[in-house]
Design an enzyme around this catalytic site. Structure first.
Site, PDB file in Angstrom:
ATOM      1  N   LYS A  13       0.865  -1.185   0.000  1.00  0.00           N
ATOM      2  CA  LYS A  13       0.000   0.000   0.000  1.00  0.00           C
ATOM      3  C   LYS A  13       0.890   1.219   0.000  1.00  0.00           C
ATOM      4  CE  LYS A  13      -4.426   0.941   0.156  1.00  0.00           C
ATOM      5  NZ  LYS A  13      -5.565   0.101  -0.274  1.00  0.00           N
ATOM      6  N   ASP A  23      -7.013   4.171  -4.597  1.00  0.00           N
ATOM      7  CA  ASP A  23      -7.687   4.068  -3.297  1.00  0.00           C
ATOM      8  C   ASP A  23      -8.289   5.459  -3.066  1.00  0.00           C
ATOM      9  OD1 ASP A  23      -7.807   2.072  -0.824  1.00  0.00           O
ATOM     10  OD2 ASP A  23      -7.477   4.037   0.044  1.00  0.00           O
TER      11      ASP A  23
END
Ligand code: NDP
Ligand code: 2IT
Length: 455
Positions: free
Chosen positions: A135, A175
């Site tokens: 991430k 995201d």
């Protein structure tokens, strides 16, 4: 340590483990919260499996393989030099290249990205595809920035990220705050800098290697999972009133799929409050909200000015009476008090479409009340699942049609549901999807790590 241990010993080991995790990660509450949620279900599972204890598997899994942080300088439209911080957390590559989104939001910090990377490792394992967990993102606030400012930021961000990623190394995606526009700018910069056209990002535009159904996949997949949970428990999604938070990519597609399956999406929200339509939003209204939030970048309150049957309220939507809830905005957006209100109002099922939207107290309340609880790693895995399919299409230099991808997404969500049932099945009461998803995700990653020796 004895070969197997009792419930009391399991609790002791869990507490000792969490003390260590907390001590090693000071000031990182979200990361500690995510590790606890997994560890609390894995310790009982491995109580009679000493090989995992002996190889310190959970200790190793809670340590990212690599955390990269870097300066992101850019120039705003007034000529001022601005500086943000960027990160990529390469959490676990046991079962494939690091894979996971990039988040641009002022709240982004290392704790949030480590929690997301940790979760991603288990989620990606659940999809059945060969993807590790990662991430990244930046504490950049895209709100109020011009397209040119966002472009310059993305180009600067990629100028550093380029040296850490690659189609077989690490494949980022979107995201919060990172959608098609940002992926386009970043892919363009990667291509310029490397002189190569490869599948290094997913969520790309359809003209340059993006997959059909990727935009819809997370929200659609979440509602497939909700339907599967209800059907497993001899209920149906048809006619259900559904509370949804958020109004971005995930929330609007969740609302759309509710509508397609005969449920009523009652609410949507943003950081300013929520809008409520007691008749359920129509497709026309959802399309208008997609345009408002995704293109015009306005506030959700404007939907109440536009539609006479829509009202705007401050705060979060969790006190509205409904049958199901699909939190789809951000972490820790449902607390124990709100969970209690939902339980009192008769909510039967929760599907976490955002990552870790429920605080631990809320999760405990839902589990105690035997509300069906679909955890994020399972519920929202359709997004990264179709990202995995985008990677396959890019490697093979082909593109599958929409019907094929819709079928693959629906099957993937059914398989993930069934894995949760396999590992979270219970002779009494509802399926424990929380334990089921954690264990099903854990086994593959843990066994791959064991094969590699002490890595
Ligand atoms: P978007 O940026 O498209 O939308 C985010 C939405 O959440 C906006 O409505 C935003 O409101 C709201 N929001 C964000 N932060 C906050 C906050 N701190 N408080 C209140 N509201 C907030 O993001 P996505 O829809 O892509 O992501 C939503 C969630 O789903 C995240 O948890 C993400 O990690 C998760 N997810 C996303 C996937 C994907 O494929 N995109 C895949 C799997 C999970 P505002 O406009 O006011 O900021
Ligand atoms: O949280 C997530 O799963 C995502 N943001 C999607 C990640 C991806 O690589 O598609």
């Amino acid at each position: 340590m004895s070969k197997t241990h009792s419930g009391t010993k399991t609790q002791e080991y869990l507490e000792r483990y969490m003390e260590g995790v907390t001590k090693r990660n000071p000031g990182q509450p979200e990361f500690v919260q995510a590790v606890y949620e997994v560890a609390s279900t894995i310790f009982p599972y491995i109580a009679d499996k000493p090989q995992y204890h002996e190889s310190q598997i959970l200790e190793r899994m809670a340590e990212p393989e690599r955390v990269i942080s870097f300066r992101v300088p850019w120039t705003d439209d007034n000529g001022n030099i601005r500086t943000n911080r960027g990160w990529r957390v390469q959490f676990n590559s046991a079962i494939g290249p690091y894979k996971g989104g990039l988040r641009f939001h002022p709240s982004v910090n290392e704790s949030i990205l480590k929690f997301l990377g940790f979760e991603q490792t288990f989620k990606n394992s659940l999809t059945g595809l060969p993807m590790g967990g990662g991430k990244g993102g930046a504490n950049f606030n895209p709100k109020g920035k011009s397209d040119n400012e966002v472009m310059r930021f993305c180009q600067s961000f990629m100028s550093e990220l380029v040296r850490h990623i690659g189609p077989d190394t690490d494949v980022p995606a979107g995201d919060i705050g990172v959608g098609g526009r940002e992926i386009g700018y970043m892919f363009g910069q990667y291509k310029r800098m490397t002189n190569s056209f490869v599948g290094v990002l997913t969520g790309k535009g359809l003209e340059f290697g993006g997959s059909k159904m990727r935009t819809e996949a997370t929200g659609y997949g979440a509602i497939f999972f909700l339907r599967n949970m209800l059907v497993q428990h001899k209920d149906t999604i048809e006619g259900k009133k559904v509370l949804i938070s958020g109004s971005g990519n995930v929330a609007t597609h969740a609302a759309e799929k509710c509508l397609q399956l005969g449920a009523l999406p009652l609410t949507l929200s943003d950081s300013g409050g929520f809008v409520h339509c007691s008749d359920g939003f129509t497709q026309e209204q959802i399309d208008w909200i997609k345009d408002l939030k995704g293109v015009r970048r306005g506030r959700i309150s404007e939907a109440a000015d536009e539609f006479s049957n829509v009202t705007f309220h401050e705060g979060r939507p969790w006190n509205v009476e409904a049958d199901c809830a699909v939190p789809s905005a951000t972490q820790n957006e449902v607390n124990a008090e709100e969970a209690a209100a939902m339980i009192k109002n008769g909510v039967k099922a929760i599907a976490e479409a955002a990552n870790m939207p429920c605080e631990q107290g809320a999760v405990d309340a839902f589990m105690d009340a035997k509300v069906l609880f679909g955890p994020a790693k399972a519920v929202n895995a359709g997004g990264v699942g179709v990202s995995g399919l985008e990677m396959s299409q890019n490697s093979a230099r082909i593109s599958w049609d929409e019907d094929e991808l819709r079928r693959l997404l629906e099957n993937m969500m059914r398989d993930i549901h069934d894995s949760c049932v396999e590992f979270g099945g219970n002779s009494e009461g509802p399926i424990n999807y929380l334990a089921g998803s954690n264990i099903a995700g854990f086994v593959k990653v843990a066994d791959a790590m064991m094969s590699y020796g002490h890595v």
